[in-house]
Each structure stands twice: as C-alpha cells, then as structure tokens.
Write a protein that holds these residues in place. Structure first.
Motif: not given
Length: 412
Positions: A20, A48, A50, A52-53, A56-57
């Motif tokens: 991750p 989203a 998390t 991290e997600r 990423q977006l």
C-alpha cells in the motif's frame, strides 16, 4: 492427485506483494487511466473509504473547484474516522501516523492549488465549505485570507449555511490559534501582498470607540474591503475563567495588539446577510452561528453593540420558529445572549436586555415541551445564564448586593 502435486512442484509462479502506498510521493507519476466525468468524480471523492484512495483521486484526476471543495470536506470526515478507537495519544498506531501524514500533505497540496489559481471559479458555497474544513485541518494563513476575501466579494450570493460555515471555521481557527500571533501576522502579510494594507490600530474608523462600538450613523450598506484587521481594543481571554467574556473587562490587562481574521464590522456584514435570508435559516444554523459569535467575542473581547440590530432580529426569528429546535440549539442561543449582554452591560445594559424577556420565555416553554430529550447539562447551562441575565435587570448597586448575598450563602 499425485500427478497434480508433482506438476505443481515444477511450476513456480512469481507473485509480487501489493504494498500500500502511504505517502503522496508514491502517487507522483502514477497516472492511472481513470475516466470520470465531473459527477462521477465528485461521487468517487465522497465515497473514498481511505486517505490513500482520496490521495489517488487527487493525483490521477483533473479537479475542478467543486472537486477541490469536496476533497477538503472529505478530508475532515476521513480524519475523524481514522481517529476513532485511539484511546491514548501516546499509543498511536503506525497506520494512524501514516494517515495523518497523507492528510497533511494533501491539505498542503490543495492549498497550493488554491494559491496558484487564486480561487478562480470557486462559488460562494465552495469557499464557505473550504473555510469550514480548514477549521479542522492545518490552514495556511495566506490561503485563508484569500478565501475570506473571495467570499466577501460574493456575499450577496450566500445562504445562511454558507455564513454559518465561514463563522464556524474562523471561530475554530481563532480559538485554536488565537494566542499564536504569528499565524495572524502571516495572514496580514498575505493581505499586504495582495495590495491591501492592514490598518494599524490608530487607523481604525473614528466611529469605533475604545470598546469597538460603532456609531449607527456611520454605518454603510457598502461592503467593507476585506483585510486582516488590527484593533487595539482586542484582548486575549482570561485563562481559566468560566465567566462570560467581558464580565470583568475593566480588570483585564490589555494584551498585545493582535490581528483578527474578521473585524466586528465584517461580522456585522455577515449577520446582515443572514437577516436578509432568515426565511432560509434553520434553527440549527442560527444556533451554530451564535456559538461561533461566542467564541469570537470571547477571544477578542469585542463589544458587539454595532451588531445589536442584526442579533435582535436573528434571535427573534429563532424564538418565533422553535418547532424544529432541539434543546442544544436553545442552550447555545441563550448562552450567546448572556455572553454578549454581559460584555456590553457597562455601557449598553438596557439596550441589550429590554427586548429579551418574551423571547426567553418562549425558549423556556419550548424546553419544557422537550423535557423528555433535554439533558441535565442543557438545564444547568440555561438556568445559570438566565440567572445571570436577571441580574442585568437590576441596578448595579442592587446587582452587587444580590451577588454578595449569594456568595455569602454559598457552601465552602
């Protein structure tokens, strides 16, 4: 079966573990071919799960102003979710620390985007949402100053919820960083770089006296230019005091001149806009605004007499439409009335209290109807404030006598 096992021994499959990515650097240059339209991207940000997600977006999609405001709001909810279950500040898990690192980097990255674009294309609602979110995050003083300036430029398009979000965000930042002059000095320098010189204490309007009171004759309907103001009358709140701000103003030592994110006059502008749109204001929205006013008044030791006409209309509208009001809403409004009235009791006692009894009676009657849901804290807070307000109806000598009797009869 034996044949299958022997075949498996001669065929190895190389599987690389999925690690991750926890920092924004891991997303740099990792442009996924994610095809979202604007509505789909907004939904993806809201969903989203998390940090991290969310990161990423942000780093794989093209964000418009609506997306940026949505990311800020989502950051606050994800931060709150990741903090649940942490029982002691010392025992913070590594995952929690990494999540906080991503949050800080995302917040700084988004604020740099705002600075680079000068908030171009951001509507009133988006600006208010970002100010609200920064109250829970780590705001950049220059960005905050710019957001407030842009919001005031679009004030005529705002709705009550926008005003509540701005006041709450500013109050939260003032409360958390109000005793750190460096933050406000940075905000002032940001205003200076944009071509607006923050006024010195001697440059305040002559209609504002030593207590910050503005004469009604000098008020103007024209919006004031946004600046981070400096007012020599601003004082830091007394430490450890549970009494409403302004109750012992004469005994307080003046603090060093401190910059405020909003001036009393700019708060008055926000309240006047709320008055103009009161039909759209829910009881909870008014309650949140009064809570923010308490924080700002307490932190800056403001006199709010210039805002009295607007406050009177707002409280009257609240007291006349209590059907959807919760006990906590009533408690906050009564708390605000008491604090602002006491703060101005030395020079405008009659003006603040003469119109309050019918409204207080309506709010108390509503609490009686809500007795199944009212909490002991609400009852104790309201009774304390009502008692303090009742002393304002007495002459100073009578009030001092009543207070002395109460102190003498109190248990040790």
């Amino acid at each position: 079966m034996t044949w299958a096992l022997e075949a498996a021994q001669h065929h190895t499959v190389s599987v690389q573990p999925v690690v991750p990515v926890r920092t924004l650097e891991g997303f740099q240059g990792r442009r996924a071919s994610m095809m979202y339209n604007d509505k789909q991207l907004t939904a993806a940000i809201k969903n989203a799960a998390t940090m991290e997600r969310l990161a990423q977006l942000v780093h794989t999609c093209s964000l418009n102003p609506i997306h940026i405001a949505t990311v800020f709001v989502k950051l606050t909810s994800l931060s709150k979710t990741s903090a649940q279950g942490v029982s002691a500040p010392v025992l913070v898990s590594r995952d929690r620390m990494q999540t906080l690192q991503v949050q800080e980097q995302l917040t700084a990255h988004l604020q740099q985007i705002l600075l680079a674009s000068q908030c171009a294309g951001h509507c009133c609602r988006g600006l208010a949402n970002i100010v609200w979110a920064l109250g829970k995050l780590e705001p950049n003083a220059e960005v905050l100053s710019m957001l407030l300036e842009k919001f005031f430029n679009q004030l005529s398009e705002s709705v009550p919820q926008d005003i509540a979000n701005v006041l709450w965000g500013v109050a939260q930042i003032t409360r958390d960083r109000g005793l750190s002059p460096g933050f406000f000095q940075t905000a002032a320098s940001g205003a200076t770089q944009s071509g607006q010189d923050p006024p010195a204490a001697s440059a305040m309007p002559q209609s504002v006296n030593a207590l910050g009171r503005q004469d009604s004759s000098s008020s103007s309907s024209q919006p004031l230019p946004f600046t981070s103001t400096t007012d020599a009358s601003l004082q830091t709140p007394g430490s450890g005091s549970g009494a409403p701000a302004g109750a012992d103003t004469e005994q307080s030592e003046p603090a060093a001149v401190q910059h405020a994110l909003l001036s009393v006059q700019q708060v008055q502008q926000l309240l006047q806009r709320l008055v103009d749109t009161l039909q759209q204001a829910a009881p909870q929205t008014i309650s949140n605004i009064t809570c923010a006013l308490c924080v700002l008044q307490h932190c800056h030791q403001w006199c709010m007499c210039s805002c009295l006409p607007q406050i009177k209309e707002i409280i009257t509208a609240f007291a006349n439409h209590l059907a959807d009001a919760l006990p906590s809403h009533v408690q906050k409004v009564v708390r605000c009335l008491t604090q602002l009235s006491v703060a101005c009791s030395a020079h405008a006692r009659q003006e603040w209290v003469e119109w309050q009894p019918p409204l207080l009676q309506s709010m108390l009657a509503h609490l009686v109807l809500q007795r199944r849901t009212v909490k002991q804290f609400h009852i104790a807070s309201v009774l304390r404030d009502i008692t303090q307000l009742s002393c304002l109806f007495l002459e100073p000598e009578q009030a001092a006598e009543v207070a002395g009797t109460a102190v003498a009869g109190a248990p040790d």
